[in-house]
Scaffold this active site. Structure first.
Site, PDB file in Angstrom:
ATOM      1  N   ASP A 125       0.864  -1.180   0.000  1.00  0.00           N
ATOM      2  CA  ASP A 125       0.000   0.000   0.000  1.00  0.00           C
ATOM      3  C   ASP A 125       0.903   1.233   0.000  1.00  0.00           C
ATOM      4  O   ASP A 125       1.325   1.709   1.048  1.00  0.00           O
ATOM      5  CB  ASP A 125      -0.908  -0.004   1.231  1.00  0.00           C
ATOM      6  CG  ASP A 125      -1.803   1.226   1.305  1.00  0.00           C
ATOM      7  OD1 ASP A 125      -1.946   1.916   0.271  1.00  0.00           O
ATOM      8  OD2 ASP A 125      -2.344   1.500   2.398  1.00  0.00           O
ATOM      9  N   GLU A 126       1.233   1.686  -1.202  1.00  0.00           N
ATOM     10  CA  GLU A 126       2.137   2.822  -1.382  1.00  0.00           C
ATOM     11  C   GLU A 126       3.417   2.635  -0.554  1.00  0.00           C
ATOM     12  O   GLU A 126       3.768   3.475   0.288  1.00  0.00           O
ATOM     13  CB  GLU A 126       1.441   4.132  -1.021  1.00  0.00           C
ATOM     14  CG  GLU A 126       0.228   4.429  -1.901  1.00  0.00           C
ATOM     15  CD  GLU A 126      -0.293   5.852  -1.726  1.00  0.00           C
ATOM     16  OE1 GLU A 126      -0.158   6.399  -0.627  1.00  0.00           O
ATOM     17  OE2 GLU A 126      -0.818   6.398  -2.705  1.00  0.00           O
ATOM     18  N   PRO A 127       4.159   1.545  -0.793  1.00  0.00           N
ATOM     19  CA  PRO A 127       5.341   1.249   0.036  1.00  0.00           C
ATOM     20  C   PRO A 127       6.480   2.245  -0.132  1.00  0.00           C
ATOM     21  O   PRO A 127       7.396   2.253   0.691  1.00  0.00           O
ATOM     22  CB  PRO A 127       5.757  -0.140  -0.458  1.00  0.00           C
ATOM     23  CG  PRO A 127       5.236  -0.227  -1.859  1.00  0.00           C
ATOM     24  CD  PRO A 127       3.944   0.530  -1.835  1.00  0.00           C
TER      25      PRO A 127
END
Length: 482
Positions: free
Chosen positions: A118-120
């Site tokens: 998740d949006e790393p």
């Protein structure tokens, strides 16, 4: 009709369809989430055909069974390390969260993407996830191939709005952040190899918050706003500008033609200045008109994003507010599925359809007892807000104008609703009072929570999630005992 003409018409229709593919992000970081079956009804009644999930909650996936909605399932950042280091963990995850749902006949889930992380690459995370993203994506891809699902399900990695930038705000200077540039090139090579699109957040709202050279009118697609000139390319709105910063970043590292999916874009309605329903409606209307025009952007004329996912479907009162209190108010709908403004996901009526037959807790609120000494009330309110959602009280928020002790009552009630209206949660050392008279003032809504909570929604299907985590942990520990 001549065959060639028929083919041309079909191709044009296909291109138009692809360019208007709009879905929503369905987040569940809420203390009292709307039941998944109710959310699926909400999606269908508003003609929403695609949904992006941030995890693979079995309750949500079961509700989506047989819905024919295109689904993106997400892998939380916390699982990236294990999925990077263990192919067996990746196989187990794919089996439990993809295979079992896409192979169920008429009740199958139409899973189209697996979003790894998740949006790393979000800058605030530092580099803690960087070493694991690509390896996790490769192992998930391998597991999908072994399950004969690689032709149906694409592996993608959602990239944050701050993974690319332009110091001058000009698209021609767009590039990826230095700390992610090498990883991004490797990721793009992987995506290109498997014909997967590049998922990225476009956030005109945050760009406006952080850039004094961007006006609100420019961000809200206002017609008569001053255009931005970049090497004779004229930009009339912030969406095109930010999109082309990304396009140039992709071109700079050698991927000028890769397909782009806007994985998150939206406008919050509370919790800060310019986070209002009016601004959100104006922005969303402008965005949809822009997408429907199929004109693309100066760097990608007549080539708009292949898919766009609105952020978000519902408000989430437990989202992190590290970026700002507005983070809990991205929803097109309130937490209980009620439309905040006029908007349409398809080209038709501008009226959204609300969730029906929503079950609430009793019509009771917790307020300040004005007959008590309130000298310590502020401390109690701050304590309540450390756990409950008081973001509407922040400057610019919908409840920022209510005076003391009304703001204390708001804090008390938020905690009272969070705790399912238990009598002791309205005590506050004798300062609280339960009332059946709605204390809402003007636009400041004192909530009554839903008659459901995370603790009430445990389900046997949830066991599969725990099994996946347990198997992953065992696989990682085995080498230490051999």
């Amino acid at each position: 009709m001549p065959p060639n003409l028929s083919l041309l018409i079909f191709l044009l229709a296909t291109m138009a369809y692809r360019s208007l593919a709009v879905g929503v992000n369905w987040g569940t970081t809420a203390s009292h989430p709307l039941p998944p079956a109710k959310v699926v009804e909400l999606l269908k009644s508003n003609n929403i055909t695609r949904v992006k999930l941030l995890d693979a909650d079995p309750l949500v996936l079961e509700a989506l069974s047989g819905s024919n909605l295109g689904v993106t399932v997400g892998i939380p950042n916390g699982l990236l390390r294990s999925l990077n280091s263990s192919k067996k963990a990746a196989q187990s995850w794919v089996h439990d969260n993809v295979t079992r749902y896409v192979s169920s006949g008429d009740s199958r889930v139409k899973i189209e993407y697996v979003a790894v992380g998740d949006e790393p690459f979000l800058q605030s995370y530092g580099e803690q996830f960087h070493p694991f993203v690509l390896g996790a994506a490769i192992n998930i891809q391998t597991a999908l191939t072994q399950a004969n699902l690689d032709s149906k399900v694409k592996v993608v990695v959602p990239c944050s709005f701050d993974s690319y930038l332009s110091e001058t705000s000009l698209p021609s200077k767009g590039h990826f952040r230095a700390d992610v540039n090498r990883t991004m090139i490797q990721l793009l090579m992987f995506l290109s190899k498997h014909n997967s699109p590049f998922f990225a957040t476009i956030s005109p709202f945050l760009a406006f918050q952080q850039n004094k050279n961007i006006s609100l009118d420019f961000t809200l697609f206002k017609i008569y706003t001053k255009a931005h000139n970049d090497s004779r390319r004229m930009y009339k709105n912030s969406f095109d500008l930010n999109y082309d910063i990304l396009v140039n970043a992709l071109s700079t590292v050698g991927f000028p033609k890769i397909e782009i999916v806007v994985s998150q874009i939206g406008w919050p309605t509370d919790g800060g200045p310019n986070a209002t329903s009016y601004a959100a409606e104006t922005f969303m209307t402008g965005l949809m008109n822009r997408l429907r025009s199929k004109l693309g952007t100066p760097l990608r004329p007549r080539d708009p994003p292949v898919e766009t996912y609105i952020f978000s479907l519902l408000d989430e009162d437990q989202r992190s507010i590290s970026t700002g209190n507005f983070e809990r108010h991205w929803g097109v709908f309130t937490f209980d599925g009620q439309a905040k403004y006029r908007f349409d996901f398809t080209q038709g009526s501008n009226s959204l359809v609300n969730a029906q037959n929503v079950e609430y807790l009793p019509s009771k609120w917790c307020v300040v007892n004005n007959n008590r000494d309130l000298s310590n009330a502020t401390a109690s309110a701050l304590n309540a807000c450390s756990l409950a959602d008081c973001s509407a009280l922040s400057p610019g928020g919908s409840c920022s104008n209510i005076s003391w002790p009304g703001n204390i009552s708001y804090a008390f009630n938020s905690y009272y609703q969070l705790r399912n209206q238990s009598a002791d949660s309205c005590d506050f050392g004798g300062l609280g009072l339960i009332t059946t008279v709605n204390p809402s003032v003007d636009n400041c809504r004192f909530l009554v929570q839903l008659n459901t909570s995370l603790s009430d929604t445990l389900h046997p299907a949830s066991v599969s999630q725990w099994i996946t985590l347990l198997v992953t942990a065992i696989l990682l520990l085995l080498p230490r005992f051999t």
